[in-house]
Design a protein around this motif. Structure first.
Motif, PDB file in Angstrom:
ATOM      1  N   THR A 126      29.241  47.521  -5.863  1.00 14.45           N
ATOM      2  CA  THR A 126      30.754  47.228  -5.369  1.00 14.45           C
ATOM      3  C   THR A 126      31.723  47.782  -6.235  1.00 14.45           C
ATOM      4  O   THR A 126      31.520  47.767  -7.633  1.00 14.45           O
ATOM      5  N   ASP A 127      32.668  48.650  -5.661  1.00 19.73           N
ATOM      6  CA  ASP A 127      33.678  49.404  -6.274  1.00 19.73           C
ATOM      7  C   ASP A 127      35.163  48.474  -6.485  1.00 19.73           C
ATOM      8  O   ASP A 127      35.189  47.730  -5.524  1.00 19.73           O
ATOM      9  N   LEU A 128      35.621  48.671  -7.611  1.00 17.90           N
ATOM     10  CA  LEU A 128      36.915  47.926  -7.733  1.00 17.90           C
ATOM     11  C   LEU A 128      38.125  48.340  -6.498  1.00 17.90           C
ATOM     12  O   LEU A 128      38.041  49.621  -6.560  1.00 17.90           O
ATOM     13  N   PRO A 129      38.512  47.355  -5.684  1.00 15.74           N
ATOM     14  CA  PRO A 129      39.271  48.072  -4.667  1.00 15.74           C
ATOM     15  C   PRO A 129      40.594  48.661  -5.155  1.00 15.74           C
ATOM     16  O   PRO A 129      41.232  48.475  -6.088  1.00 15.74           O
ATOM     17  N   SER A 130      40.763  49.746  -4.407  1.00 13.88           N
ATOM     18  CA  SER A 130      41.944  50.827  -4.761  1.00 13.88           C
ATOM     19  C   SER A 130      43.270  49.954  -4.579  1.00 13.88           C
ATOM     20  O   SER A 130      44.225  50.197  -5.113  1.00 13.88           O
ATOM     21  N   ASN A 131      43.420  49.172  -3.549  1.00 17.58           N
ATOM     22  CA  ASN A 131      44.591  48.452  -3.210  1.00 17.58           C
ATOM     23  C   ASN A 131      44.625  46.928  -3.797  1.00 17.58           C
ATOM     24  O   ASN A 131      45.200  46.135  -3.236  1.00 17.58           O
ATOM     25  N   THR A 132      44.207  46.725  -4.991  1.00 14.88           N
ATOM     26  CA  THR A 132      44.223  45.483  -5.717  1.00 14.88           C
ATOM     27  C   THR A 132      45.000  45.730  -6.963  1.00 14.88           C
ATOM     28  O   THR A 132      44.680  46.773  -7.657  1.00 14.88           O
ATOM     29  N   LYS A 133      45.435  44.552  -7.369  1.00 19.27           N
ATOM     30  CA  LYS A 133      46.126  44.593  -8.847  1.00 19.27           C
ATOM     31  C   LYS A 133      45.245  43.941  -9.963  1.00 19.27           C
ATOM     32  O   LYS A 133      45.488  43.887 -10.993  1.00 19.27           O
ATOM     33  N   MET A 134      44.075  43.585  -9.366  1.00 24.76           N
ATOM     34  CA  MET A 134      43.079  43.142 -10.343  1.00 24.76           C
ATOM     35  C   MET A 134      42.804  43.886 -11.295  1.00 24.76           C
ATOM     36  O   MET A 134      42.459  44.873 -11.390  1.00 24.76           O
ATOM     37  N   LYS A 135      42.659  43.503 -12.677  1.00 27.03           N
ATOM     38  CA  LYS A 135      42.297  44.339 -13.807  1.00 27.03           C
ATOM     39  C   LYS A 135      40.702  44.602 -13.673  1.00 27.03           C
ATOM     40  O   LYS A 135      39.821  43.595 -13.414  1.00 27.03           O
ATOM     41  N   GLU A 136      40.405  45.459 -14.487  1.00 25.84           N
ATOM     42  CA  GLU A 136      38.834  45.961 -14.153  1.00 25.84           C
ATOM     43  C   GLU A 136      38.033  44.984 -14.915  1.00 25.84           C
ATOM     44  O   GLU A 136      36.872  44.552 -14.485  1.00 25.84           O
ATOM     45  N   GLN A 137      38.335  44.286 -16.316  1.00 25.28           N
ATOM     46  CA  GLN A 137      37.755  43.408 -16.639  1.00 25.28           C
ATOM     47  C   GLN A 137      37.520  41.929 -15.967  1.00 25.28           C
ATOM     48  O   GLN A 137      36.418  41.224 -15.803  1.00 25.28           O
ATOM     49  N   ASP A 138      38.732  41.641 -15.280  1.00 28.08           N
ATOM     50  CA  ASP A 138      38.601  40.758 -14.320  1.00 28.08           C
ATOM     51  C   ASP A 138      37.739  40.721 -13.183  1.00 28.08           C
ATOM     52  O   ASP A 138      37.107  39.871 -12.829  1.00 28.08           O
ATOM     53  N   PHE A 139      37.674  41.951 -12.536  1.00 25.95           N
ATOM     54  CA  PHE A 139      36.692  42.431 -11.471  1.00 25.95           C
ATOM     55  C   PHE A 139      35.423  42.246 -11.980  1.00 25.95           C
ATOM     56  O   PHE A 139      34.699  41.535 -10.967  1.00 25.95           O
ATOM     57  N   ALA A 140      34.984  42.641 -12.992  1.00 27.61           N
ATOM     58  CA  ALA A 140      33.550  42.486 -13.690  1.00 27.61           C
ATOM     59  C   ALA A 140      33.095  41.002 -13.710  1.00 27.61           C
ATOM     60  O   ALA A 140      32.155  40.679 -13.443  1.00 27.61           O
ATOM     61  N   ARG A 141      34.192  40.047 -14.298  1.00 22.68           N
ATOM     62  CA  ARG A 141      33.960  38.751 -14.404  1.00 22.68           C
ATOM     63  C   ARG A 141      33.626  38.151 -13.152  1.00 22.68           C
ATOM     64  O   ARG A 141      32.871  37.356 -12.944  1.00 22.68           O
ATOM     65  N   THR A 142      34.353  38.560 -12.057  1.00 20.86           N
ATOM     66  CA  THR A 142      34.389  37.793 -10.736  1.00 20.86           C
ATOM     67  C   THR A 142      33.054  38.333  -9.971  1.00 20.86           C
ATOM     68  O   THR A 142      32.227  37.542  -9.500  1.00 20.86           O
ATOM     69  N   CYS A 143      32.714  39.594 -10.028  1.00 21.52           N
ATOM     70  CA  CYS A 143      31.491  40.009  -9.689  1.00 21.52           C
ATOM     71  C   CYS A 143      30.149  39.281 -10.308  1.00 21.52           C
ATOM     72  O   CYS A 143      29.292  38.834  -9.539  1.00 21.52           O
ATOM     73  N   PHE A 144      30.196  39.093 -11.479  1.00 21.72           N
ATOM     74  CA  PHE A 144      29.305  38.610 -12.266  1.00 21.72           C
ATOM     75  C   PHE A 144      29.176  37.065 -12.066  1.00 21.72           C
ATOM     76  O   PHE A 144      28.064  36.349 -11.716  1.00 21.72           O
ATOM     77  N   SER A 145      30.466  36.485 -11.756  1.00 18.25           N
ATOM     78  CA  SER A 145      30.323  35.189 -11.252  1.00 18.25           C
ATOM     79  C   SER A 145      29.740  34.636  -9.897  1.00 18.25           C
ATOM     80  O   SER A 145      28.999  33.926  -9.401  1.00 18.25           O
ATOM     81  N   ILE A 146      30.101  35.743  -9.195  1.00 25.71           N
ATOM     82  CA  ILE A 146      29.466  35.561  -7.684  1.00 25.71           C
ATOM     83  C   ILE A 146      27.804  36.003  -7.823  1.00 25.71           C
ATOM     84  O   ILE A 146      27.308  35.429  -7.108  1.00 25.71           O
ATOM     85  N   PHE A 147      27.494  36.756  -8.610  1.00 29.59           N
ATOM     86  CA  PHE A 147      26.041  37.245  -8.754  1.00 29.59           C
ATOM     87  C   PHE A 147      25.052  35.951  -9.319  1.00 29.59           C
ATOM     88  O   PHE A 147      24.369  35.493  -8.690  1.00 29.59           O
ATOM     89  N   GLN A 148      26.197  35.211 -10.059  1.00 30.60           N
ATOM     90  CA  GLN A 148      25.221  34.146 -10.743  1.00 30.60           C
ATOM     91  C   GLN A 148      25.069  32.977  -9.386  1.00 30.60           C
ATOM     92  O   GLN A 148      23.948  32.583  -9.431  1.00 30.60           O
ATOM     93  N   SER A 149      26.221  32.747  -8.668  1.00 28.40           N
ATOM     94  CA  SER A 149      26.312  31.834  -7.593  1.00 28.40           C
ATOM     95  C   SER A 149      25.173  32.210  -6.400  1.00 28.40           C
ATOM     96  O   SER A 149      24.466  31.246  -6.016  1.00 28.40           O
ATOM     97  N   TYR A 150      25.096  33.412  -6.410  1.00 27.24           N
ATOM     98  CA  TYR A 150      24.056  33.735  -5.200  1.00 27.24           C
ATOM     99  C   TYR A 150      22.696  33.763  -5.643  1.00 27.24           C
ATOM    100  O   TYR A 150      22.065  33.215  -4.968  1.00 27.24           O
ATOM    101  N   PHE A 151      22.616  34.045  -6.995  1.00 26.31           N
ATOM    102  CA  PHE A 151      21.179  34.083  -7.618  1.00 26.31           C
ATOM    103  C   PHE A 151      20.533  32.697  -7.483  1.00 26.31           C
ATOM    104  O   PHE A 151      19.194  32.432  -7.039  1.00 26.31           O
ATOM    105  N   LEU A 152      21.266  31.683  -7.623  1.00 26.32           N
ATOM    106  CA  LEU A 152      20.741  30.147  -7.611  1.00 26.32           C
ATOM    107  C   LEU A 152      20.428  29.808  -6.200  1.00 26.32           C
ATOM    108  O   LEU A 152      19.483  28.802  -5.878  1.00 26.32           O
ATOM    109  N   ARG A 153      21.017  30.609  -5.211  1.00 28.34           N
ATOM    110  CA  ARG A 153      20.649  30.081  -3.730  1.00 28.34           C
ATOM    111  C   ARG A 153      19.742  31.259  -3.235  1.00 28.34           C
ATOM    112  O   ARG A 153      19.497  30.945  -2.067  1.00 28.34           O
ATOM    113  N   MET A 154      19.342  31.999  -3.669  1.00 21.18           N
ATOM    114  CA  MET A 154      18.356  33.138  -3.443  1.00 21.18           C
ATOM    115  C   MET A 154      17.008  32.871  -3.573  1.00 21.18           C
ATOM    116  O   MET A 154      16.360  32.123  -4.345  1.00 21.18           O
ATOM    117  N   ASP A 155      16.241  33.082  -2.084  1.00 22.89           N
ATOM    118  CA  ASP A 155      14.561  32.675  -2.198  1.00 22.89           C
ATOM    119  C   ASP A 155      14.030  33.811  -1.959  1.00 22.89           C
ATOM    120  O   ASP A 155      14.019  34.662  -1.329  1.00 22.89           O
TER     121      ASP A 155
END
Length: 245
Positions: A126-155
């Motif tokens: 996943t690349d940081l969208p070019s048309n967002t004002k989100m900072k890179e660190q916030d982007f990384a934190r968001t992606c990791f949060s989604i990673f964790q939530s998905y992992f708990l539901r992955m079979d």
């Protein structure tokens, strides 16, 4: 024996390069990369692996080093890039970079993702969208949060690591699966893009997926009697390989 990818960025430097084969028989490139793995041990690589795309035409080489200073890491990258350039007769170097482990999960509580030759793995990028004002660190934190939530539901997943690219705003999820069927089932039933699209409030999100087979780990018992440094191997490829462009 297994290779592994750590869940933290404390002790190891992770390097990966993506290659697109230009030879008729990809196994010849894989064999050459095994010798490249032997060569990297002289540069301090403690373990390495080779991943072969199941559907596409890509090879990923993965290596891990004991953590070093920024200056030493830059010198290492120069040495690796110089050696990889010698593969020009067998593959195109699509990308290469150091990665930082942002976090990970394992179904058995292990502190690293373990994988062996023959295992099924998957990458999502996943690349940081070019048309967002989100900072890179916030982007990384968001992606990791989604990673964790998905992992708990992955079979069917054994472990996974969320990686952050060192030089560009890109996040990579790496998963080890129990089998290929479990991987396909997850990819067909879930869509990370929609989840990220909602979090980025309308910004355009691009995600790439690919499924790989682990075709080599440095713990494998591979004969080194015929070891050549990569440049010597390729200079003599007419002698050591029957397949060329």
């Amino acid at each position: 024996m297994a290779s592994f990818m750590p869940f933290t960025n404390n002790n190891l430097d992770i390097f990966m390069c993506v290659l697109r084969p230009t030879v008729a028989i990809v196994d010849d490139l894989v064999d050459t990369l095994k010798h490249f793995s032997f060569f990297t041990e002289r540069l301090g690589c403690i373990h390495s692996s080779i991943f072969k795309s199941i559907h596409g035409n890509m090879i990923i080489w993965y290596g891990a080093w004991i953590k070093r200073s920024i200056d030493n890491k830059e010198l290492l990258q120069e040495d690796l890039f110089a050696a990889l350039k010698n593969l020009h007769g067998m593959a195109v170097l699509v990308d290469h970079n150091f990665m930082a482990a942002y976090g990970g999960e394992a179904s058995d509580g292990s502190p690293a993702a373990k994988f062996s030759t023959g295992d099924t793995i998957c990458f999502s990028i996943t690349d940081l969208p070019s048309n967002t004002k989100m900072k890179e660190q916030d982007f990384a934190r968001t992606c990791f949060s989604i990673f964790q939530s998905y992992f708990l539901r992955m079979d069917g997943t054994i472990s996974g690591v969320c990686l952050k690219c060192i030089t560009k705003p890109m996040m990579i999820n790496f998963y080890v699966w129990k089998n290929l069927q479990s991987c396909y089932s997850f990819l067909l039933r879930n869509n990370h893009r929609d989840t990220l699209q909602n979090l980025f409030h309308g910004a355009t999100v691009f995600i790439k997926y690919d499924v790989f087979k682990v075709v080599y780990v440095s713990a494998d018992d591979v004969s080194r009697d015929y070891y050549y440094p990569p440049h010597k191997l390729l200079e003599n490829q007419y002698e050591v390989s029957e397949v060329l462009e």
